[in-house]
Design an enzyme around this catalytic site. Structure first.
Site, mmCIF file in Angstrom:
data_model
loop_
_atom_site.group_PDB
_atom_site.id
_atom_site.type_symbol
_atom_site.label_atom_id
_atom_site.label_comp_id
_atom_site.label_asym_id
_atom_site.label_seq_id
_atom_site.Cartn_x
_atom_site.Cartn_y
_atom_site.Cartn_z
ATOM 1 N N GLY A 41 0.810 -1.207 0.000
ATOM 2 C CA GLY A 41 0.000 0.000 0.000
ATOM 3 C C GLY A 41 0.843 1.257 0.000
ATOM 4 N N LEU A 43 0.636 3.642 -2.099
ATOM 5 C CA LEU A 43 1.099 3.586 -3.476
ATOM 6 C C LEU A 43 1.667 4.924 -3.948
ATOM 7 C CD1 LEU A 43 -1.744 1.503 -5.200
ATOM 8 C CD2 LEU A 43 0.284 0.700 -3.960
ATOM 9 N N HIS A 47 4.886 2.222 -7.859
ATOM 10 C CA HIS A 47 3.887 1.153 -7.912
ATOM 11 C C HIS A 47 3.026 1.265 -9.165
ATOM 12 C CE1 HIS A 47 4.397 1.515 -3.384
ATOM 13 N NE2 HIS A 47 4.686 0.245 -3.601
ATOM 14 N N GLN A 169 13.084 -2.584 -9.451
ATOM 15 C CA GLN A 169 14.525 -2.769 -9.256
ATOM 16 C C GLN A 169 15.034 -2.116 -7.971
ATOM 17 O OE1 GLN A 169 17.212 -1.318 -12.466
ATOM 18 N NE2 GLN A 169 18.528 -0.705 -10.778
ATOM 19 N N LYS A 170 14.319 -1.134 -7.434
ATOM 20 C CA LYS A 170 14.797 -0.475 -6.214
ATOM 21 C C LYS A 170 15.089 -1.488 -5.114
ATOM 22 C CE LYS A 170 12.169 1.756 -3.252
ATOM 23 N NZ LYS A 170 12.633 1.301 -1.910
ATOM 24 N N GLN A 174 15.682 -8.087 -3.015
ATOM 25 C CA GLN A 174 14.392 -8.760 -2.993
ATOM 26 C C GLN A 174 14.097 -9.416 -4.336
ATOM 27 O OE1 GLN A 174 10.586 -7.130 -1.119
ATOM 28 N NE2 GLN A 174 10.270 -6.586 -3.251
ATOM 29 N N SER A 206 9.624 5.832 -2.656
ATOM 30 C CA SER A 206 9.415 4.832 -1.610
ATOM 31 C C SER A 206 8.266 5.296 -0.734
ATOM 32 C CB SER A 206 10.681 4.662 -0.762
ATOM 33 O OG SER A 206 10.413 3.910 0.400
ATOM 34 N N ARG A 208 8.177 4.959 2.330
ATOM 35 C CA ARG A 208 8.765 5.514 3.557
ATOM 36 C C ARG A 208 9.254 6.955 3.371
ATOM 37 N NH1 ARG A 208 10.352 -0.101 4.591
ATOM 38 N NH2 ARG A 208 9.480 -0.728 6.609
#
Length: 320
Positions: A41, A43, A47, A169-170, A174, A206, A208
């Site tokens: 979420g 977004l 995203h 890619q960030k 992962q 991001s 964050r």
């Protein structure tokens, strides 16, 4: 859970896994393909770029929005992680009719029917680990993280059963972890890795970033600046990994000192890691970089309490 949410026309919103699976089954019967974008979420344009890429390749696009407890430690920001479902749905609707077809927002109880503890030693149930790619870089500071990520993504791939899945890619480590998991667990799914989406000044998008104050946002650009400096040196012929790393560290250290000297700022900048790794197995490179293999340069930096990650690929193509 979904009370008071206004669902935009053309988007199906599911709270129950069984309801989503019934919708997915009808797509199979109609011979329509499904692209999948997993998210927590909050977004942003990164995203949305994944959603657009998925729509370009598949008949339908489904997203999951789930803040996954298993990838947070007891000291991390699970309780404060931004949850903006209405805004997320509105942003998806703004992409245009028929771009995003469905959004699954499951409960923690459904995703972890046996319950979920943040303390790994107290967890019970089935979990997925990808050995060899999870202990370095992000895994040093957050040893629980990729176990939680691999577990929840494997659950969602089983639930959604897409033809293709899309990651950014960030989160380069992962991507390596999930790509290996898809291969080793024989998921019949194609993985697509899409380029990092950035703000106009270069800061990687991001969720964050919302934590950053105005002053912190200005200094947060040091992450991109450090990577850009390394890339410039590399393009000019420098191949000694420690030299490249030190160049990036010097830029971050100068920024840290600027913040420290400013009496109006009550926060600091702290480097978590800055590494150069092999694109094949994420092993750390400590000597000369082979031109044919290239390398991944990745970093995590605390700006105040916000931990920002970013990376760049030098002579590497992230294959889907």
């Amino acid at each position: 859970m979904l009370a008071n949410i206004k669902i935009p026309p053309g988007i199906r919103l599911f709270n129950k896994i069984a309801d989503f699976r019934a919708w997915r089954r009808q797509l199979l019967l109609d011979r329509q393909t499904l692209g999948y974008v997993p998210t927590m979420g909050a977004l942003h344009q990164g995203h949305l770029a994944l959603v657009t890429s998925a729509k370009n390749k598949c008949d339908n696009v489904a997203l999951t929005i789930f803040v996954n407890p298993a990838q947070f430690s007891p000291t991390e920001d699970l309780s404060t992680y931004p949850r903006t479902l209405q805004g997320d749905l509105d942003k998806l609707a703004a992409l245009g009719p028929g771009v995003a077809s469905a959004v699954l927002v499951p409960t923690v109880q459904e995703m972890y029917p046996g319950g979920i503890e943040l303390d790994v030693s107290k967890q019970k149930g089935a979990f997925v680990e990808v050995k060899g790619l999870s202990h370095q870089l992000e895994g040093v500071t957050r040893p629980h993280f990729f176990r939680g990520v691999a577990t929840v993504v494997s659950k969602f791939l089983n639930i959604v059963q897409p033809e293709e899945v899309f990651f950014g890619q960030k989160d380069v480590q992962q991507c390596s972890v999930i790509k290996t998991m898809i291969r080793d667990l024989h998921f019949p799914i194609k993985m697509n890795i899409c380029p990092t989406v950035r703000e106009d000044d270069g800061l990687a998008m991001s969720s964050r970033n919302a934590y950053l104050t105005v002053d912190q946002r200005r200094h947060a650009l040091v992450v991109h600046n450090a990577l850009s400096s390394i890339e410039s040196l590399y393009r000019n012929g420098e191949r000694h990994a420690p030299t490249l790393i030190q160049a990036g560290i010097d830029i971050i250290e100068r920024e840290r000192q600027q913040v420290e000297k400013n009496s109006n700022l009550d926060w600091d900048i702290k480097l978590d890691y800055l590494n150069i790794n092999s694109p094949e197995d994420l092993s750390e490179l400590s000597g000369e970089i082979n031109n044919e293999d290239g390398c991944i340069v990745s970093t995590a930096v605390f700006v105040g309490k916000t931990r920002l990650i970013d990376n760049l690929l030098l002579d590497v193509k992230m294959e889907s």
